[in-house]
Design an enzyme around this catalytic site. Structure first.
Site, short mmCIF file in Angstrom:
data_model
loop_
_atom_site.label_atom_id
_atom_site.label_comp_id
_atom_site.label_asym_id
_atom_site.label_seq_id
_atom_site.Cartn_x
_atom_site.Cartn_y
_atom_site.Cartn_z
N ASN A 84 -9.91 -0.25 -0.65
CA ASN A 84 -8.38 -0.16 -0.52
C ASN A 84 -8.02 -0.72 -1.89
O ASN A 84 -7.95 -1.93 -1.94
CB ASN A 84 -8.01 -0.74 0.62
N HIS A 117 -3.21 7.40 1.86
CA HIS A 117 -3.64 6.16 1.21
C HIS A 117 -5.27 5.86 1.90
O HIS A 117 -5.42 6.16 2.90
CB HIS A 117 -2.91 5.12 1.97
N CYS A 134 0.74 -1.27 0.04
CA CYS A 134 -0.03 0.13 0.03
C CYS A 134 0.91 1.34 -0.10
O CYS A 134 0.19 2.35 -0.48
CB CYS A 134 -1.00 0.07 1.13
O1 UT7 Z 1 -3.15 -0.54 3.81
C1 UT7 Z 1 -3.36 -1.18 5.32
C2 UT7 Z 1 -4.49 -2.16 5.11
N1 UT7 Z 1 -5.17 -2.45 6.11
C3 UT7 Z 1 -6.16 -1.87 6.82
O2 UT7 Z 1 -6.45 -0.79 6.74
C4 UT7 Z 1 -6.85 -2.48 7.92
C5 UT7 Z 1 -6.99 -1.98 9.22
N2 UT7 Z 1 -7.66 -2.59 10.33
C6 UT7 Z 1 -9.10 -2.39 10.02
O3 UT7 Z 1 -9.41 -1.37 9.34
C7 UT7 Z 1 -9.96 -3.22 11.12
O4 UT7 Z 1 -9.02 -3.81 11.94
C8 UT7 Z 1 -10.96 -4.02 10.44
C9 UT7 Z 1 -11.91 -3.11 9.42
C10 UT7 Z 1 -10.42 -4.91 9.19
C11 UT7 Z 1 -11.81 -4.67 11.09
O5 UT7 Z 1 -12.29 -4.01 12.23
P1 UT7 Z 1 -12.08 -4.34 13.85
O6 UT7 Z 1 -12.93 -3.47 14.75
O7 UT7 Z 1 -10.53 -4.39 14.21
O8 UT7 Z 1 -12.94 -5.82 13.80
P2 UT7 Z 1 -12.28 -7.06 14.27
O9 UT7 Z 1 -11.34 -7.75 13.20
O10 UT7 Z 1 -11.69 -7.09 15.79
O11 UT7 Z 1 -13.52 -8.09 14.35
C12 UT7 Z 1 -14.64 -7.66 15.07
C13 UT7 Z 1 -15.89 -8.71 14.93
C14 UT7 Z 1 -15.41 -10.17 14.82
O12 UT7 Z 1 -16.64 -10.75 15.44
P3 UT7 Z 1 -16.44 -11.34 16.89
O13 UT7 Z 1 -15.22 -12.13 16.87
O14 UT7 Z 1 -16.42 -10.16 17.87
O15 UT7 Z 1 -17.71 -12.28 16.92
C15 UT7 Z 1 -15.36 -10.51 13.51
O16 UT7 Z 1 -15.28 -11.74 13.39
O17 UT7 Z 1 -16.13 -8.53 13.55
C16 UT7 Z 1 -16.16 -9.42 12.70
N3 UT7 Z 1 -16.04 -9.41 11.41
C17 UT7 Z 1 -17.08 -9.08 10.86
N4 UT7 Z 1 -18.38 -8.88 10.73
C18 UT7 Z 1 -19.05 -8.48 9.70
C19 UT7 Z 1 -14.79 -9.27 10.52
N5 UT7 Z 1 -14.99 -8.97 9.37
C20 UT7 Z 1 -16.47 -8.79 9.37
C21 UT7 Z 1 -17.30 -8.63 8.29
N6 UT7 Z 1 -18.48 -8.15 8.42
N7 UT7 Z 1 -16.74 -8.22 6.89
#
Ligand code: UT7
Length: 325
Positions: free
Chosen positions: A282, A252, A115
């Site tokens: 992204n 980005h 990225c």
């Molecule tokens: O260039 C750099 C590229 N990377 C990024 O920009 C990513 C940076 N990270 C993020 O933006 C965030 O970490 C995410 C948007 C990827 C995820 O958000 P989060 O608040 O950190 O969520 P999490 O991964 O901790 O997941 C929370 C919950 C989980 O469920 P449980 O275990 O709490 O029941 C996940 O299984 O959200 C669930 N989850 C989803 N639910 C619905 C994960 N992906 C999804 C989804 N839809 N697509």
């Protein structure tokens, strides 16, 4: 004092025709428009058509940038393509773009910093130009991330999309004043201790396969705001400017919450942040030039404005570029 400045003379972008909305994705994996939009600010992404390659996207963006710059492709003597999704393992996809543009001289190569690829490529081209090794360059970010996503992993497949963006650079003699046009400062960083936080689980030397993108989203998020805020301060520290002087912040486009968090941390007015992530998700190395081109096209970025670009991604890699438009 007379020195060479790297002036951005034009930019262009390209998004494939097919749009995949959050609602479309909810039919493939267990997710919802509400979850995706609230956590990321993304509503939709574009997906390359079958047979449409990273080189095709990059060529389209490059042609638009050349047209805007009113520079003939034949005058380009350097092409740097930032991509993590090349057409093939080799040759470099940049040489395919070079051939597509009818250029048979100069040099073309790929640069891989995920990225952060666009800021890495911009900084590299700036150094080539300042060293007198190149006069006019094309810097392109082009990606087909849809091809390396695990479409069963809702934690990653909702975050990325395909697209391309490009800028045309021209080395011009300047008097060195900071209000003169061109790239004023670049800063690049990486820290390989974090290479397993965002990676692809395959490759020619390890598995002999292309692999799929894997990410520890929370950890990436945690490092992103700190690293981005630090690199911005470091980049500005070498100039006479502060965040208050920046007219446009073109980051980005990964996640709206990261951008909001960064803007808050460094005291940047939210209305100065160019945000297009909603429309294309992204697109890795393509996301900065996509955002840049939209703000140039709608008249927000004007000649003389101070524009700050930054990115952070897999590796980790991160970096920033300050330019007088
Ligand atoms: O260039 C750099 C590229 N990377 C990024 O920009 C990513 C940076 N990270 C993020 O933006 C965030 O970490 C995410 C948007 C990827 C995820 O958000 P989060 O608040 O950190 O969520 P999490 O991964 O901790 O997941 C929370 C919950 C989980 O469920 P449980 O275990 O709490 O029941 C996940 O299984 O959200 C669930 N989850 C989803 N639910 C619905 C994960 N992906 C999804 C989804 N839809 N697509």
């Amino acid at each position: 004092m007379s020195l060479i400045r790297t002036v951005i003379e034009g930019c262009g972008s390209y998004l494939p025709d097919t749009i995949l909305t959050n609602d479309d994705l909810a039919k493939i994996v267990d997710t919802s428009d509400e979850w995706i939009y609230e956590r990321t600010g993304i509503r939709e992404r574009h997906i390359a058509a079958e047979g449409e390659l990273t080189s095709d996207l990059g060529t389209a963006a490059a042609l638009q940038a050349l047209e805007q710059a009113e520079i003939d492709a034949k005058d380009i003597d350097l092409i740097i393509l930032a991509t993590s999704t090349p057409d093939n393992t080799f040759p470099a996809t940049a040489v395919t773009i070079q051939a597509n543009l009818g250029i048979h001289h100069g040099a073309a190569f790929d640069l891989q910093a995920v990225c952060s690829g666009f800021v890495y490529a911009l900084a590299t081209a700036d150094n080539f130009i300042k060293a007198g090794q190149s006069k006019k360059a094309l810097v392109i970010g082009s990606e087909t991330f849809s091809r390396i996503l695990d479409w069963e992993d809702r934690g990653t497949c909702v975050l990325f999309g395909d697209g391309a963006g490009a800028v045309v650079l021209d080395g011009q003699k300047m008097n060195g004043a900071s209000d003169a046009r061109g790239i004023l400062a670049t800063k690049l960083r990486s820290d390989g201790r974090y290479r397993d936080k965002l990676y692809v689980d395959g490759g020619p030397s390890s598995t002999g396969t292309v692999g799929h993108l894997r990410m520890h989203g929370r950890e990436v998020f945690r490092h992103a705001v700190t690293n981005i805020a630090d690199i911005i301060q470091e980049t500005l520290a070498g100039t006479n400017y502060t965040t208050k002087d920046v007219d446009w912040f073109v980051p980005h486009q990964a996640n709206r919450r990261i951008l909001d968090g960064t803007a808050r941390k460094i005291g940047l007015a939210p209305e100065k942040v160019v945000m297009t992530v909603e429309k294309h998700a992204n697109t890795s190395a393509a996301s900065i030039p996509l955002a840049l081109n939209s703000a140039v096209a709608d008249g927000r970025i004007q000649e003389g404005h101070l524009v700050l670009m930054e990115a952070m991604g897999g590796g980790f890699t991160w970096g920033a570029v300050l330019v007088r438009w």
